[in-house]
Design a protein around this motif. Structure first.
Motif, PDB file in Angstrom:
ATOM      1  N   LYS A 274      -9.151  -2.709   7.602  1.00  0.00           N
ATOM      2  CA  LYS A 274      -9.755  -2.803   6.466  1.00  0.00           C
ATOM      3  C   LYS A 274      -8.796  -2.130   5.091  1.00  0.00           C
ATOM      4  CE  LYS A 274     -14.120  -1.230   8.507  1.00  0.00           C
ATOM      5  NZ  LYS A 274     -15.128  -0.240   8.477  1.00  0.00           N
ATOM      6  N   ARG A 275      -8.936  -3.019   4.196  1.00  0.00           N
ATOM      7  CA  ARG A 275      -7.787  -2.410   3.132  1.00  0.00           C
ATOM      8  C   ARG A 275      -8.280  -1.616   2.270  1.00  0.00           C
ATOM      9  NH1 ARG A 275      -4.319  -7.529   1.422  1.00  0.00           N
ATOM     10  NH2 ARG A 275      -3.977  -8.832   3.566  1.00  0.00           N
ATOM     11  N   GLU A 276      -8.541  -0.457   2.788  1.00  0.00           N
ATOM     12  CA  GLU A 276      -9.076   1.027   2.218  1.00  0.00           C
ATOM     13  C   GLU A 276      -8.185   2.077   2.735  1.00  0.00           C
ATOM     14  OE1 GLU A 276     -13.098   2.205   4.344  1.00  0.00           O
ATOM     15  OE2 GLU A 276     -13.434   0.676   2.844  1.00  0.00           O
ATOM     16  N   TYR A 277      -7.786   3.140   1.735  1.00  0.00           N
ATOM     17  CA  TYR A 277      -7.372   4.306   2.400  1.00  0.00           C
ATOM     18  C   TYR A 277      -8.073   5.094   3.248  1.00  0.00           C
ATOM     19  CZ  TYR A 277      -5.453   8.909   1.823  1.00  0.00           C
ATOM     20  OH  TYR A 277      -5.077  10.165   2.117  1.00  0.00           O
ATOM     21  N   MET A 278      -7.615   5.676   4.299  1.00  0.00           N
ATOM     22  CA  MET A 278      -8.014   6.537   5.137  1.00  0.00           C
ATOM     23  C   MET A 278      -7.211   7.714   5.009  1.00  0.00           C
ATOM     24  SD  MET A 278      -8.728   5.795   9.388  1.00  0.00           S
ATOM     25  CE  MET A 278      -6.943   5.536   9.644  1.00  0.00           C
ATOM     26  N   ASP A 279      -8.011   8.992   4.986  1.00  0.00           N
ATOM     27  CA  ASP A 279      -7.305  10.184   5.075  1.00  0.00           C
ATOM     28  C   ASP A 279      -6.927  10.685   6.394  1.00  0.00           C
ATOM     29  OD1 ASP A 279      -9.804  10.948   6.057  1.00  0.00           O
ATOM     30  OD2 ASP A 279     -10.341  11.774   4.322  1.00  0.00           O
TER      31      ASP A 279
ATOM     32  N   ARG B  68       0.588  -1.311   0.039  1.00  0.00           N
ATOM     33  CA  ARG B  68       0.065  -0.059   0.069  1.00  0.00           C
ATOM     34  C   ARG B  68       0.794   1.129  -0.057  1.00  0.00           C
ATOM     35  NH1 ARG B  68      -0.038  -2.138   5.278  1.00  0.00           N
ATOM     36  NH2 ARG B  68       0.477  -0.716   6.840  1.00  0.00           N
ATOM     37  N   ASP B  69       0.371   2.333  -0.330  1.00  0.00           N
ATOM     38  CA  ASP B  69       0.997   3.853  -0.446  1.00  0.00           C
ATOM     39  C   ASP B  69       0.392   4.638   0.882  1.00  0.00           C
ATOM     40  OD1 ASP B  69      -1.190   4.233  -1.107  1.00  0.00           O
ATOM     41  OD2 ASP B  69      -0.687   5.166  -3.121  1.00  0.00           O
ATOM     42  N   PHE B  70       0.125   4.181   1.830  1.00  0.00           N
ATOM     43  CA  PHE B  70      -0.165   4.886   3.304  1.00  0.00           C
ATOM     44  C   PHE B  70       0.286   3.938   4.384  1.00  0.00           C
ATOM     45  CE2 PHE B  70      -3.849   2.755   1.798  1.00  0.00           C
ATOM     46  CZ  PHE B  70      -4.403   1.860   3.022  1.00  0.00           C
ATOM     47  N   LEU B  71       0.324   4.557   5.396  1.00  0.00           N
ATOM     48  CA  LEU B  71       1.020   3.816   6.529  1.00  0.00           C
ATOM     49  C   LEU B  71      -0.393   3.038   7.366  1.00  0.00           C
ATOM     50  CD1 LEU B  71       3.290   2.763   8.315  1.00  0.00           C
ATOM     51  CD2 LEU B  71       3.222   4.761   9.466  1.00  0.00           C
ATOM     52  N   CYS B  72      -1.262   4.042   7.831  1.00  0.00           N
ATOM     53  CA  CYS B  72      -2.104   3.513   8.859  1.00  0.00           C
ATOM     54  C   CYS B  72      -3.515   3.170   8.322  1.00  0.00           C
ATOM     55  CB  CYS B  72      -2.470   4.566   9.840  1.00  0.00           C
ATOM     56  SG  CYS B  72      -3.570   3.831  11.335  1.00  0.00           S
ATOM     57  N   PRO B  73      -4.009   1.884   8.017  1.00  0.00           N
ATOM     58  CA  PRO B  73      -5.297   1.368   7.727  1.00  0.00           C
ATOM     59  C   PRO B  73      -6.611   1.727   8.816  1.00  0.00           C
ATOM     60  CG  PRO B  73      -4.290  -0.569   8.692  1.00  0.00           C
ATOM     61  CD  PRO B  73      -3.262   0.551   8.792  1.00  0.00           C
ATOM     62  N   CYS B  74      -7.625   1.651   8.213  1.00  0.00           N
ATOM     63  CA  CYS B  74      -9.044   1.810   9.117  1.00  0.00           C
ATOM     64  C   CYS B  74      -9.114   0.504   9.858  1.00  0.00           C
ATOM     65  CB  CYS B  74     -10.039   2.097   8.113  1.00  0.00           C
ATOM     66  SG  CYS B  74     -11.438   2.651   9.148  1.00  0.00           S
ATOM     67  N   PHE B  75      -9.660   0.478  10.950  1.00  0.00           N
ATOM     68  CA  PHE B  75      -9.885  -0.544  11.679  1.00  0.00           C
ATOM     69  C   PHE B  75     -11.211  -0.687  12.133  1.00  0.00           C
ATOM     70  CE2 PHE B  75      -5.427   0.025  12.427  1.00  0.00           C
ATOM     71  CZ  PHE B  75      -4.819  -1.343  12.408  1.00  0.00           C
ATOM     72  N   THR B  76     -11.816  -2.015  12.229  1.00  0.00           N
ATOM     73  CA  THR B  76     -13.142  -2.179  12.991  1.00  0.00           C
ATOM     74  C   THR B  76     -13.309  -1.690  14.206  1.00  0.00           C
ATOM     75  OG1 THR B  76     -12.675  -4.433  13.451  1.00  0.00           O
ATOM     76  CG2 THR B  76     -13.488  -4.179  11.235  1.00  0.00           C
ATOM     77  N   ASN B  77     -14.639  -1.642  14.650  1.00  0.00           N
ATOM     78  CA  ASN B  77     -14.750  -1.212  16.007  1.00  0.00           C
ATOM     79  C   ASN B  77     -14.315  -2.018  17.327  1.00  0.00           C
ATOM     80  OD1 ASN B  77     -16.448   0.917  15.249  1.00  0.00           O
ATOM     81  ND2 ASN B  77     -18.382  -0.066  15.214  1.00  0.00           N
ATOM     82  N   GLU B  78     -14.097  -3.223  16.629  1.00  0.00           N
ATOM     83  CA  GLU B  78     -13.429  -4.413  17.635  1.00  0.00           C
ATOM     84  C   GLU B  78     -11.855  -4.446  17.474  1.00  0.00           C
ATOM     85  OE1 GLU B  78     -15.886  -4.946  15.349  1.00  0.00           O
ATOM     86  OE2 GLU B  78     -17.461  -4.849  16.941  1.00  0.00           O
TER      87      GLU B  78
END
Length: 692
Positions: free
Chosen positions: A403-408, A388-398
Motif C-alpha cells: 500500500k502506498r501509504e506511510y506506516m509508522d 517515497r521518504d520511508f523504506l518499508c510500506p504496509c502490505f495486505t494480509n496476502e
C-alpha cells in the motif's frame, strides 16, 4: 417606575410579585388580554395569601387599572408595533471575504485547527508522505498544549495574542521538540487537567501542593506506574517554559515538588519490576529469513519483510530508524550494503548529528544464499521502487501488494510480528538448508518478541564472544556521523563490518568458550509456549539449528565461511585504529530538564555541574538537586570539569558567536556569581569523589 404606581394602590403583594417577575410594562401587558386573564394572573401570584373574595376584588381592580391606563396611552406592545417600520429592513453584514474569515478562524483558534489537522494527517498517510505526517503530528500535539496554556491564561497567551494570536507563533515557541515528545507531554497532563477541573474547578494548579494531592489521590485509586510522577513534572516544566511563567513562580522548580517526585519515583521503583529488555531473536529466525528472501515462490511482500528484518538484525536498527532510511540512498556493492538514515530520534536538521550512514558486510550470511543481492533486487524492482521518504510500506494480509501509504514504527513492529507468525521451518538436508511447510512459530509464540528484538541480535552476540565495548558502540549508533571526515566514516565502516563478519563466522564455525550458546533463550521460549498451551518442546526443537561439535567443543551451524565468495575487504578490520574516542550522542539534553544540577556531599557541600555535559552523572550520585536558574549563593563550588567549558562559553558569548545554541547561552550567564562564574577561594572546592 411611575407607570407601575396604580398597581401599588391595588395591592402591595401583587405589586411586589409582578415587578419582580416582569421587568417592564411591555412584558406585563402581554400576560393577559381580558378580565379572566387578569383573575388568572392574580390567582397565580396571590393564591393562598388572600381569600377568594379578596382575589375577586383585586382581579376587577387590576382589569379596571389596565383599561384606564390604556385609555390614556397606548400599550407598550402597540407602541412597539408602530415603531417597527422605522427599523432597518436588513441587518448589515461584514464585508470580509468568507475565505478570509475562515482562514482567520483556523489560524487563531487552536480548537478549529485541530479538527482540520486530524483530517490532514489521514490524507498525508494515504499519500505516503512521511515528512508531512510528522510535521502535522507535531502541529497537532503542539496545539493541544496551546489550548492548555490559553485555558490556564499563562503569560505567553497574552503575548502571542498581541502578535495576532497566529498558530504559527505558537509552533515556533515549542522549539525543535519532536511530535512524540509533545504527544507524551500532552497525554501525561490530560488526567491532571481533568482532576483539577473536576475536583477544584480550576484549570491550572495554584501551587505545588495541588500536584502532590493529585498524586496521592491517583495512587490511592490505582497504583501509579513508576514513570508517572516524572512525566507529570516534565509536562509541567514544558507548559511553564513555553507559557513564559517567570522563573520565581514556576511550580516545576519548587523544592517540595521536586523532592516529592524523587520520593515517589524511588517508592514506585521498589514496588514494580524492572523493565525487561526485548528478547533476542533465535538464530533459526535469521536463517529462515534468508531462505524466504531468496525463494521467488513466496509472496513478494513476505520476501520484502524478511529482507527488512535481516537489515534490522545486522545493522542493529530500531523500527523507527528503519522507517527513516531513504530508499534512494540504499546502494549495494562488492563491499556491502550502504544506506543513509535521513532523520532519526537523535539526528537530523538542527541537531548535533546530521545524516547517519549504515553498513552491512557483503559476506554476512548463514544459509549460503545471497540474501543481500536478492533483497536489493526486490527493493529496486518496479513493485517497490516508487518515490517515497520511508523504506518499508504496509502490505495486505496476502502479502501480495504494497500500500502506498506511510506506516509508522509501531505499524512496522506489528508487521514484523505478522512475518514471524508465517515463517516456515528451516531444515538441513545433504549439507544444504531447505524449507519445511510447518510453521516455525505457531499460534501466538511470535508475541514473545517485540520491535526492538532485531536490534539486540548482533550487539548481544558480539558482547558474548568478547568484542570490546568501544567497538560495539559503533553498532546501530553510528558515532562517526559526529565528524565530517570521510576517513572517519571509512574507518568506522571497517569496524562495523568487522563485528558483523566476526559474529557471522562465530555462528557458522563456532568459537572459543563454546561459541554462541542459545540455551537460555530457548528455555525461556519453551516456558512461554507452554503457558500458551502449545508444545514448547516441539517448538524449541524446530528452532534449535545450532549443533554441538564435540571435537571443537563449540556450538555451530556448520558449513563454510564465508558462505559467499567475496573480496576480503568486505570482512572489515576489527582492530582498525579508531579516529577518536566514542561519544554517545543518544543522550541529548532534554529541553525540559534543568540545565544545571547540584551534587550534595554527606557533609552538605554543594557543587554545581552542567547537566548532560559533565562526567559526573546524576544517577550515580548520592543526592542531587536540579537547578533551572542560577542565583546568589546557590553553590559552594563549581565542578572543575565544567568550569573550563563555562569560561570558553563566556568568551564565545562575548564575541557574539552565532554557533552558540540557546541552551548553552543560558548555561554560561555570569551574573549570578558576580565577576564571571569563578567562585573565588571556593572555586577549587572538594574533589569529585567526595560528591559521589
Amino acid at each position: 417606575m411611575s407607570n407601575w404606581a396604580g398597581l401599588r394602590k391595588i395591592d402591595d403583594g401583587l405589586f411586589a410579585a409582578v415587578t419582580d417577575t416582569y421587568k417592564n410594562l411591555l412584558q406585563f401587558d402581554g400576560s393577559f388580554e381580558d378580565e379572566a386573564g387578569a383573575k388568572s394572573t392574580v390567582e397565580e401570584f396571590l393564591a393562598g395569601k388572600r381569600t377568594a373574595g379578596d382575589i375577586e376584588n383585586i382581579s376587577k381592580e387590576l382589569w379596571a387599572w389596565r383599561q384606564s391606563r390604556l385609555k390614556r396611552r397606548p400599550s407598550e406592545v402597540v407602541l412597539l408595533q408602530r415603531r417597527l417600520p422605522e427599523f432597518a429592513a436588513s441587518v448589515p453584514r461584514s464585508q470580509k471575504d468568507i475565505t478570509a474569515v475562515f482562514e482567520e478562524a483556523v489560524n487563531t483558534t487552536p480548537a478549529v485547527a485541530l479538527s482540520l489537522l486530524k483530517r490532514a494527517i489521514r490524507a498525508a498517510r494515504a499519500h505516503g508522505d512521511k515528512e508531512e505526517v510528522e510535521n502535522k503530528l507535531r502541529e497537532k500535539w503542539a496545539l493541544e498544549l496551546v489550548a492548555i496554556i490559553q485555558e490556564a491564561e499563562l503569560p505567553a497567551a497574552e503575548r502571542i495574542a498581541a502578535l495576532g494570536n497566529d498558530n504559527h507563533f505558537w509552533l515556533r515557541a515549542f522549539g525543535r521538540r519532536r511530535g512524540k515528545t509533545l504527544r507524551n507531554r500532552a497525554r501525561a497532563w490530560k488526567p491532571v487537567r481533568a482532576w483539577l477541573q473536576g475536583s477544584l474547578g480550576i484549570s491550572w494548579p495554584v501551587d505545588a501542593g495541588v500536584i502532590l494531592r493529585y498524586l496521592e489521590e491517583r495512587d490511592e485509586i490505582h497504583r501509579m506506574g513508576k514513570s508517572v510522577p516524572k512525566s507529570i513534572l516534565a509536562s509541567l516544566s514544558l507548559l511553564e517554559g513555553v507559557g513564559m511563567v517567570p522563573a520565581g513562580k514556576r511550580l516545576c522548580e519548587d523544592p517540595l515538588l521536586l523532592e516529592s517526585i524523587k520520593s515517589w519515583t524511588a517508592e514506585l521503583e521498589v514496588d514494580q519490576a524492572a523493565p525487561k529488555a526485548a528478547a533476542m531473536l533465535p538464530v533459526s529466525v535469521v536463517l529462515i529469513c534468508e531462505l524466504v528472501v531468496c525463494r521467488p515462490l513466496y509472496p513478494p511482500g513476505l520476501r520484502f519483510m524478511a529482507f527488512i528484518l535481516l537489515v534490522m538484525v545486522w545493522a542493529s536498527l530500531r523500527a523507527d530508524d528503519m522507517q527513516n532510511v531513504n530508499p534512494a540512498s540504499v546502494k549495494l556493492s562488492q563491499v556491502g550494503l550502504r544506506f543513509i538514515l535521513r532523520k532519526t530520534k537523535t539526528s537530523g536538521p538542527g541537531r548535533k548529528v546530521g545524516e547517519l550512514h549504515g553498513f552491512i558486510s557483503r559476506v554476512v550470511g548463514l544459509s549460503g544464499f545471497d540474501w543481500l543481492g536478492e533483497g536489493f533486487k526486490l527493493l529496486t524492482s518496479e513493485r517497490f521502487s516508487w518515490a517515497r521518504d520511508f523504506l518499508c510500506p504496509c502490505f495486505t494480509n496476502e502479502w501480495d501488494e504494497p500500500k502506498r501509504e506511510y506506516m509508522d514504527a509501531e505499524g512496522l513492529a506489528l508487521q514484523l510480528r505478522r512475518l514471524l507468525k508465517e515463517l516456515p521451518t528451516p531444515v538441513r538436508q545433504m549439507g544444504t538448508w531447505k524449507v519445511k511447510r510447518e510453521l516455525l512459530l505457531p499460534g501466538d509464540v511470535a508475541n514473545f518478541w517485540t520491535g526492538h528484538s532485531p536490534r539486540h541480535f548482533v550487539v548481544s552476540i558480539a558482547a558474548a564472544i568478547g568484542i570490546s565495548k568501544d567497538r560495539r558502540d559503533y553498532l546501530g549508533r553510528w558515532a562517526y556521523a559526529q565528524h565530517g571526515s570521510q576517513d572517519y566514516v571509512l574507518t568506522s565502516r571497517q569496524v562495523v563490518q568487522a563485528i558483523q563478519t566476526t559474529v557471522c563466522k562465530t555462528l557458522l564455525l563456532g568459537g572459543d568458550g563454546g561459541g554462541y550458546i542459545e540455551e537460555e533463550l530457548l528455555c525461556t521460549l519453551r516456558s512461554f509456549a507452554d503457558d500458551l498451551g502449545l508444545n514448547g518442546e516441539e517448538i524449541v526443537g524446530a528452532n534449535t539449528v545450532m549443533q554441538w561439535d564435540g571435537h571443537k567443543q563449540t556450538w555451530l551451524l556448520g558449513g563454510q565461511y564465508p558462505a559467499l565468495e567475496r573480496v576480503p575487504i568486505a570482512e572489515g578490520e576489527l582492530e582498525a585504529k579508531l579516529p577518536g574516542e566514542y561519544e554517545a550522542f543518544e543522550a541529548e539534553p532534554d529541553e525540559d530538564e534543568a540545565p544545571y544540577f547540584l551534587t550534595v556531599s554527606r557533609r552538605g557541600f554543594r557543587r554545581l555541574h552542567l547537566s548532560k555535559r559533565c562526567a559526573v552523572r546524576r544517577e550515580r550520585c548520592l543526592e542531587t538537586i536540579p537547578v533551572f536558574h542560577l542565583g546568589e549563593g546557590i553553590a559552594d563550588a563549581m565542578c572543575k570539569l565544567c568550569k573550563p567549558r563555562v569560561e570558553i562559553g563566556e568568551e564565545s558569548s562575548t564575541s557574539g558567536s552565532e554557533d552558540t545554541v540557546e541552551g548553552e547561552q543560558e548555561a554560561i550567564e555570569p551574573e549570578p556569581f558576580g565577576g564571571g562564574l569563578g567562585l573565588g577561594p571556593l572555586a577549587g572546592g572538594l574533589g569529585h569523589d567526595q560528591d559521589l
